[in-house]
Design a protein around this motif. Structure first.
Motif, PDB file in Angstrom:
ATOM      1  N   PRO A 103       0.818  -1.216   0.000  1.00  0.00           N
ATOM      2  CA  PRO A 103       0.000   0.000   0.000  1.00  0.00           C
ATOM      3  C   PRO A 103       0.854   1.270   0.000  1.00  0.00           C
ATOM      4  CG  PRO A 103       0.042  -0.975   2.178  1.00  0.00           C
ATOM      5  CD  PRO A 103       0.751  -1.935   1.271  1.00  0.00           C
ATOM      6  N   VAL A 104       0.356   2.339  -0.631  1.00  0.00           N
ATOM      7  CA  VAL A 104       1.140   3.569  -0.693  1.00  0.00           C
ATOM      8  C   VAL A 104       0.780   4.557   0.416  1.00  0.00           C
ATOM      9  CG1 VAL A 104       1.591   3.426  -3.149  1.00  0.00           C
ATOM     10  CG2 VAL A 104      -0.407   4.651  -2.359  1.00  0.00           C
ATOM     11  N   ALA A 105      -0.416   4.443   0.997  1.00  0.00           N
ATOM     12  CA  ALA A 105      -0.824   5.421   2.011  1.00  0.00           C
ATOM     13  C   ALA A 105       0.169   5.527   3.164  1.00  0.00           C
ATOM     14  CB  ALA A 105      -2.218   5.085   2.537  1.00  0.00           C
ATOM     15  N   PRO A 106       0.650   4.387   3.715  1.00  0.00           N
ATOM     16  CA  PRO A 106       1.591   4.522   4.842  1.00  0.00           C
ATOM     17  C   PRO A 106       2.887   5.233   4.453  1.00  0.00           C
ATOM     18  CG  PRO A 106       0.691   2.307   4.744  1.00  0.00           C
ATOM     19  CD  PRO A 106       0.285   2.976   3.488  1.00  0.00           C
ATOM     20  N   VAL A 107       3.311   5.098   3.189  1.00  0.00           N
ATOM     21  CA  VAL A 107       4.518   5.821   2.768  1.00  0.00           C
ATOM     22  C   VAL A 107       4.275   7.321   2.919  1.00  0.00           C
ATOM     23  CG1 VAL A 107       6.113   6.282   0.883  1.00  0.00           C
ATOM     24  CG2 VAL A 107       5.075   4.028   1.097  1.00  0.00           C
ATOM     25  N   LEU A 108       3.104   7.760   2.458  1.00  0.00           N
ATOM     26  CA  LEU A 108       2.811   9.191   2.491  1.00  0.00           C
ATOM     27  C   LEU A 108       2.714   9.690   3.928  1.00  0.00           C
ATOM     28  CD1 LEU A 108       0.199   9.230  -0.400  1.00  0.00           C
ATOM     29  CD2 LEU A 108       2.617   9.810  -0.489  1.00  0.00           C
ATOM     30  N   ILE A 109       2.023   8.914   4.783  1.00  0.00           N
ATOM     31  CA  ILE A 109       1.881   9.365   6.170  1.00  0.00           C
ATOM     32  C   ILE A 109       3.249   9.377   6.847  1.00  0.00           C
ATOM     33  CG2 ILE A 109       1.383   7.182   7.383  1.00  0.00           C
ATOM     34  CD1 ILE A 109      -0.903   9.963   7.985  1.00  0.00           C
TER      35      ILE A 109
END
Lengths: 184, 331, 511
Positions: free
Chosen positions: C435-441
């Motif tokens: 998933p990419v969301a955790p990278v952004l957060i």
């Protein structure tokens, strides 16, 4: 590809695209791959963190602490998830499951796209935005659908021109002028 | 169908493309001819929004735009690393004639204390604009009512006093360390909480995180007027006109520290570009709006450019390096 | 009531035809600039600054309010239509919004976003108008230990709730945190993890990571896996308006999102990212409990909640500005400078000293919110028509905008190269189910977590107990543990119910 939720990195080979909430099937190899990536990032952080030179005025927790802590967390996660995937029950389940379809992508399209992006990086300064931007749009759109290259070229040039006018004219943000820079 | 014949849609797209390309080319050539200066200037602030450097940039933005010296001025905050984050960014923008950076005492100190590989030699310093001073302050409900009280606490247990201030090497940080040494303690025992902007320093004080805050006067002015913050001392050599705060000298310390602010530009400019930007700085300080800002924020006019400024900068670098070395903080 | 009559006076000042026109201009221009990636509302404000100096203070502030809200909404528009958030506070909107757009419900997603912004904005502005002074006291309850707890809460809820495979979530979060460390250390100036590349000394820009992972990664992935290409030409189907069912699903998320967002604007270092992620996680967990989750395939709750949270935060960010003189965003800093220009010092005395202008500003925030709704709601179906462009043109245009936005924001070809490299990483992550969301957060909140942890330790002179020495921090950790417990329980229940993991969540027929 049908899903783009944060945990549904569209059409992962192991899960049908309509089940983004499903945990990944316990396929040992995929899990090990992710664990290897996690571990590698962790090791990189540990090495990089150890190499940081601490200035004299560093306070109680210096610049090293955070990278080292995150690195350790990642290595631990990698080891735990590898051990989990390799435990006998998981391996039996993985063996029973059908083999995952190998990742078969459209390599031709990807190569054209990559070449377009690389070309844009090289040409942006020497040729200026108008030409490089036109080629960028044209390259990507032709990679995705090569049926009407002439129309695409015109659309590309129109967009590049409009972008140039908006950025240099209205927003006052300079874009590379290329050979036009010599005229004025 | 003749494969070379254009469909009507393609012909239309072609006409639009030609028009857009023409317009774009005209704009590109025009923007290149302006040489990137005169119409738009980007001012890099090597600190967070709402601090001393930030105020200088935003007041300059107002004065420049109101007087039509430039059409647009964009202020970009790049806090961190004692100002070296913003410095590294500007050092990487070789040849950009539309870029300015706010600089001053704190950048010189930040470079030396962090041992930064990027220094002022990697940018183009232009001018000194004004001088500002650092204030030592506490909450109104603090038991410390004067600098003497703080000196007493410091002398008894220096580590127990949490001091909030700007990044390492800033005038805030140097003043706190110098004052601690001034009361007879080891500057290595300073408990210093680092923030990247004056606003955060104020919040830290008001939220009871820090016992003492060290920052520029303007960061505290509204709270001092409202009676929520008490200023113990100011780092000026002489009392500031219209400001009822004792100087450190009056408080019995042999210490004063001016926090000057200036402007710098990107590296790799030719003489013409450099002169144009230095001229912009000169025009800036002459505007009515800028003089009004200097008055309002209690700064002192200290314009200096050219060879005099270069000499000043070299001297100031030596002086600050000496101070930092004396504090045992040299990288 | 006193405040009411003052507010009425403010409306009297704000509601002149000329001021309404300025507000309109602000909203339109703010939206126009907000849709360009990398150029958020602060760029819009900077561009329009010279114009505002020619106006009288009331008109200028009214225009600011319009630009501010317009910029926020512009970011949401590109998130939904193009998977390209204009600013970090609209990242979350992209997750479900873009999925909705791909299933032909773009105009519904936009409408849910506009209405959510409206609800969040109106409620939050009311709070600002009547409770600003009391909220300031709340904000000052937050020190380093509390901020650190907040960041940890965001990390854990991202991994435990937003993503379904914790190991992959942790891996992605770690990548984000690793990226956030690159460059010169904020507090000591030490150079970290730059691998000798001078261009990354000032760090890796959030815009580059966001646009690279979401937009460029999406285009590359789309070219790499062109499955279902013919059906991929999305045509906005059905009515362009929110149906009764959509409204029924949206109104609670709007209110919940607003409630989540309200406190965060007040807290000076909070930013709008944490509340949007928390609201998203909350809606997703609730949907999972209800058992008919559409999350991942375009759940309207996942757009409605975060957008309401975003705008509620944006509006309450005025509280530290007005009450303490603290700007919490670049746009707020511009407004602070404008206040000072007109001879006012925001801070504890502003409400007494310059009451007229403050109330006119608050009134104009109401007007700006209403105008945003009036202008943008009819435009939602028009924006959605953008998706009728041929797919290849849409994606090529996306790459062009991402490129030019990053170049304009950073002024260097290196950053464009970084953008493409991050896009390639995004492609790899998509192919491997990470998933990419955790990278952004991780990239966004990593610096907050690290900085506040170090400040807390400095204030506590190295004693870790200082992290737990606070009611607010303990409350946040308790919230976090409760969330994890619920997530674990739900996962266990799901596993017991369905032996074959892939059979979980059978597809729900799209409406």
């Amino acid at each position: 590809m049908t899903t783009t939720g944060p945990d549904a990195p569209a059409s992962a080979p192991t899960a049908p695209p309509t089940a983004p909430d499903a945990p990944p099937a316990p396929r040992t190899r995929a899990t090990l791959g992710v664990a290897a990536l996690t571990g590698a990032t962790g090791v990189l952080l540990l090495l990089g963190g150890a190499l940081i030179r601490e200035p004299a005025a560093s306070g109680y927790l210096g610049p090293r602490f955070f990278p080292l802590a995150v690195g350790a967390l990642l290595v631990a996660t990698a080891l735990a998830s590898a051990a989990w995937a390799l435990r006998p029950a998981a391996r039996r389940a993985a063996a029973a499951a059908p083999a995952p379809a190998p990742e078969r992508g459209d390599r031709r399209t990807l190569v054209v796209m990559a070449a377009t992006l690389a070309g844009h990086l090289l040409l942006l300064q020497p040729l200026g935005w108008l030409i490089a931007g036109t080629l960028l749009f044209w390259g990507i759109s032709t990679a995705l659908g090569p049926r009407r290259p002439l129309l695409d070229l015109f659309v590309a040039a129109a967009l590049a021109g409009v972008v140039q006018m908006v950025f240099s004219g209205l927003l006052d943000v300079p874009l590379p002028a290329g050979p036009l820079g010599g005229i004025g | 169908m003749n494969r070379f014949a254009l469909s009507r849609r393609e012909a239309l797209a072609g006409v639009i493309a030609a028009a857009a390309l023409g317009g774009g080319a005209w704009e590109a050539a025009g923007s290149a001819a302006r040489g990137g200066v005169g119409s738009r200037v980007e001012v890099v602030v090597p600190a967070a929004a709402g601090g001393g450097f930030d105020t200088v940039a935003r007041q300059a933005q107002h004065a420049l735009q109101t007087n039509g010296l430039t059409r647009t001025v964009e202020v970009v905050n790049m806090p961190g690393g004692g100002g070296t984050v913003g410095l590294s960014h500007v050092a990487g923008q070789t040849g950009r004639a539309d870029l300015l950076m706010v600089m001053g005492t704190s950048i010189l100190g930040g470079v030396r204390i962090t041992g930064s590989a990027v220094t002022l030699d990697d940018i183009t310093p232009l001018a000194r604009l004004a001088e500002d001073y650092v204030v030592v302050a506490v909450r109104a409900d603090s038991p410390l009512t004067s600098f003497a009280d703080l000196a007493e606490r410091w002398a008894a247990d220096p580590r127990a006093v949490a001091v909030a201030g700007g990044a390492v090497g800033t005038a805030d940080h140097l003043l706190a360390a110098l004052a601690l040494r001034g009361v007879g303690a080891d500057p290595a025992d300073l408990t210093y909480i680092v923030y990247s902007g004056d606003g955060e320093v104020l919040t830290s004080l008001l939220s009871h995180t820090a016992d003492v805050a060290v920052s520029s006067y303007n960061g505290f002015a509204a709270q001092i007027d409202a009676g929520e913050v008490r200023a113990l001392a100011v780092s000026a050599a002489r009392p500031l006109p219209g400001v009822d705060i004792p100087t450190l000298r009056e408080a019995g310390l042999d210490l004063d520290l001016a926090n000057w602010r200036g402007l710098a530009a990107a590296p790799g400019l030719d003489a013409g570009q450099r002169d144009r930007l230095a001229g912009l700085a000169q025009d800036l300080v002459a505007t009515e709006e800028w003089r009004e800002s200097v008055r309002r924020f209690g700064w002192e006019d200290a314009f200096l450019a050219g060879a005099d400024f270069a000499d000043f900068l070299a001297e100031e670098d030596d002086r600050l390096t000496g101070i930092i070395d004396g504090l045992g903080l040299l990288a | 009531m006193d405040a009411l009559s003052l507010l009425a006076g403010g409306f009297a000042d704000a509601l002149t035809p000329a001021n309404l026109l300025w507000c309109l201009v602000g909203v339109v221009l703010g939206t126009a600039v907000g849709v360009l990636p990398g150029l958020g509302s602060s760029m819009a404000v900077a561009l329009l600054l010279p114009l505002t100096f020619l106006l009288e203070p009331t008109a200028a502030f009214i225009m600011f309010a319009g630009i501010y809200y317009g910029g926020q909404f512009g970011g949401a528009t590109t998130s939904i239509l193009l998977n390209t958030p204009g600013q970090s506070s609209s990242i979350v909107t992209a997750f479900e919004g873009y999925a909705m757009a791909r299933s032909g419900r773009a105009s519904q997603a936009l409408a849910a976003a506009v209405l959510g912004s409206f609800v969040g904005g109106i409620v939050a502005t009311t709070v600002v108008a009547f409770f600003a002074q009391r909220m300031v006291a709340f904000a000052l309850g937050f020190g380093p230990a509390e901020y650190f707890a907040l960041a940890v809460l965001a990390f854990v809820s991202t991994v435990a709730v937003i993503t379904s495979a914790p190991a992959r979530g942790v891996a992605a979060l770690g990548v984000g945190l690793a990226l956030s460390v690159v460059g010169i250390d904020d507090q000591t100036g030490a150079v970290r993890m730059t691998l000798g590349v001078p261009q990354v000394l000032d760090g890796i820009d959030i815009v580059v990571v966001t646009v690279g992972l979401l937009a460029v990664g999406e285009v590359l992935h789309c070219g790499f896996r062109p499955d279902g290409a013919p059906a991929d030409r999305v045509i906005a189907s059905g009515a362009p308006w929110l149906s009764r069912a959509d409204l029924r699903r949206s109104w609670l998320p709007w209110l919940r999102g607003t409630a989540v967002g309200l406190p965060f604007g007040v807290v000076p270092a909070g930013g709008a990212e944490i509340p949007t992620f928390l609201s998203y996680g909350m809606e997703k967990a609730l949907a999972r409990r209800r058992g008919n989750s559409e999350f991942g395939r375009g759940a309207i709750e996942g757009v409605a909640g975060p957008e309401a949270a975003n705008n509620a935060t944006t509006a309450t960010a005025m509280i530290p500005l007005l009450g303490l003189g603290l700007p919490t965003s670049a746009t707020a800093a511009v407004m602070l400078a404008a206040f000072q220009q007109y001879g006012m010092q925001p801070g504890p005395l502003l409400f007494e000293g310059d009451a007229d202008l403050v109330w006119a500003l608050l009134a104009s925030m109401f007007v700006g919110t209403v105008l945003l709704l009036v202008i943008n709601l009819p435009f939602a179906p028009l924006w959605a028509r953008l998706l009728r462009l041929p797919r290849r043109h849409l994606y090529a245009g996306l790459v062009v905008f991402a490129t030019v936005g990053v170049y304009a924001a950073k002024g260097s070809v290196f950053e464009v190269g970084l953008l493409y490299a991050v896009g390639a990483v995004g492609l790899l992550m998509r192919c491997h189910g990470i998933p990419v969301a955790p990278v952004l957060i991780g990239v966004i909140l990593g610096p907050l977590a690290e900085g506040e942890l170090r400040r807390a330790m400095a204030a506590g002179q190295g004693d870790p107990a200082v992290l737990l020495d606070s009611g607010i921090a303990l409350g946040l950790y308790a919230l976090m543990l409760a969330g994890v417990a619920i997530a674990v329980a739900a996962a266990l229940r799901a596993r017991r119910r369905t032996p074959a993991p892939d059979a979980e969540n059978p597809p729900v027929a799209a409406p």
